[in-house]
Scaffold this motif. Structure first.
Motif, PDB file in Angstrom:
ATOM      1  N   PHE B  45      23.910  33.183  25.117  1.00 51.81           N
ATOM      2  CA  PHE B  45      22.948  32.709  26.115  1.00 51.81           C
ATOM      3  C   PHE B  45      22.683  31.215  25.976  1.00 51.81           C
ATOM      4  N   PHE B  46      22.519  30.749  24.736  1.00 56.48           N
ATOM      5  CA  PHE B  46      22.120  29.352  24.547  1.00 56.48           C
ATOM      6  C   PHE B  46      23.295  28.379  24.478  1.00 56.48           C
ATOM      7  N   ALA B  47      24.528  28.898  24.509  1.00 57.22           N
ATOM      8  CA  ALA B  47      25.693  27.999  24.543  1.00 57.22           C
ATOM      9  C   ALA B  47      25.646  27.200  25.842  1.00 57.22           C
ATOM     10  N   LYS B  48      26.039  25.945  25.751  1.00 55.19           N
ATOM     11  CA  LYS B  48      26.010  25.117  26.963  1.00 55.19           C
ATOM     12  C   LYS B  48      27.095  25.590  27.926  1.00 55.19           C
ATOM     13  N   LYS B  62      14.334  30.584  34.063  1.00 52.21           N
ATOM     14  CA  LYS B  62      13.849  31.717  34.859  1.00 52.21           C
ATOM     15  C   LYS B  62      14.332  33.029  34.255  1.00 52.21           C
ATOM     16  N   ALA B  63      15.604  33.046  33.840  1.00 49.67           N
ATOM     17  CA  ALA B  63      16.192  34.282  33.305  1.00 49.67           C
ATOM     18  C   ALA B  63      15.483  34.701  32.015  1.00 49.67           C
ATOM     19  N   ILE B  64      15.246  33.738  31.119  1.00 53.91           N
ATOM     20  CA  ILE B  64      14.632  34.101  29.829  1.00 53.91           C
ATOM     21  C   ILE B  64      13.162  34.489  30.031  1.00 53.91           C
ATOM     22  N   VAL B 114      19.171  41.214  28.978  1.00 51.25           N
ATOM     23  CA  VAL B 114      18.617  41.092  30.336  1.00 51.25           C
ATOM     24  C   VAL B 114      18.760  39.651  30.833  1.00 51.25           C
ATOM     25  N   ALA B 115      18.482  38.675  29.942  1.00 53.14           N
ATOM     26  CA  ALA B 115      18.569  37.267  30.335  1.00 53.14           C
ATOM     27  C   ALA B 115      20.009  36.892  30.720  1.00 53.14           C
ATOM     28  N   LEU B 116      20.968  37.335  29.933  1.00 56.32           N
ATOM     29  CA  LEU B 116      22.380  37.035  30.239  1.00 56.32           C
ATOM     30  C   LEU B 116      22.784  37.641  31.579  1.00 56.32           C
TER      31      LEU B 116
END
Lengths: 65, 132
Positions: B45-48, B62-64, B114-116
């Motif tokens: 998720f946090f990878a650019k 928004k997703a997180i 869920v965020a991904l």
């Protein structure tokens, strides 16, 4: 907010990918702006305006909510 | 570290390291596996992104935010179901009362999954949206 980005881009013969590359954003972002799903930040709006040598208010129009 | 390296590492942790920890390394227990899965999903998720622009950052935020609210709600519901027979009057001094809850690692897995999903769904919609 509405905008004339699609029309201006087409008039210049640019693809979404070309414009995205020129502005340093992704093609998805250009499509999101053109379809009104996303309103760009002020710095990006200035970049877009500079790209088309126009004023921001000639490209983006505020619509009452 | 480039964005694709971080993503590959994340996939590797989820697909290789976590199952190894669970099925091969002796003394398997769920929290160890869950911590590996959580770490891998966080890397993903946090990878650019290849082009990390303002829309990507907007969608990730928004997703997180949405994922955290939904997942925390689900956690509360699961915890309530796990503890619905819990009776505070049964043991006044609390000696035998056990509060069962899903672990923090499970919550992180849920939030990140869920965020991904939301991030990639919205990104796909951005790519395919056509003018009204």
């Amino acid at each position: 907010m509405t905008n004339r980005l699609r029309e201006l881009r087409a008039a210049k013969g640019l693809s979404q990918a070309d414009l995205a590359q020129a502005l340093g954003v992704s093609r998805q972002t250009i499509n999101a702006i053109e379809t009104g799903k996303y309103d760009p930040s002020l710095p990006l709006a200035f970049k877009i305006a500079r790209q088309f040598r126009m004023r921001i208010e000639d490209i983006f129009k505020d619509t009452p909510s | 570290m480039t964005s694709s390296t971080t993503k590959r590492l994340g996939v590797g942790v989820v697909v290789v390291i976590a199952p190894l920890l669970h099925f091969v390394v002796p003394g398997a227990f769920w929290h160890r596996t869950a911590s590996a899965i959580a770490a891998g999903l966080m890397m993903l998720f946090f990878a650019k992104e290849p082009v990390e622009d303002e829309r990507v950052q907007d969608l990730k935020l928004k997703a997180i935010s949405t994922a955290f609210s939904v997942s925390f709600g689900l956690t509360l519901l699961v915890n309530w179901l796990l503890n619905r027979d819990w009776d505070v009057t049964r043991d006044f001094d609390g000696a035998t009362m056990v509060w069962r809850s899903i672990s923090g690692f499970d919550l992180i897995i849920l939030v990140m999954a869920v965020a991904l999903m939301l991030f990639h769904l919205w990104r796909w919609r951005d790519a395919t949206a056509s003018p009204a």
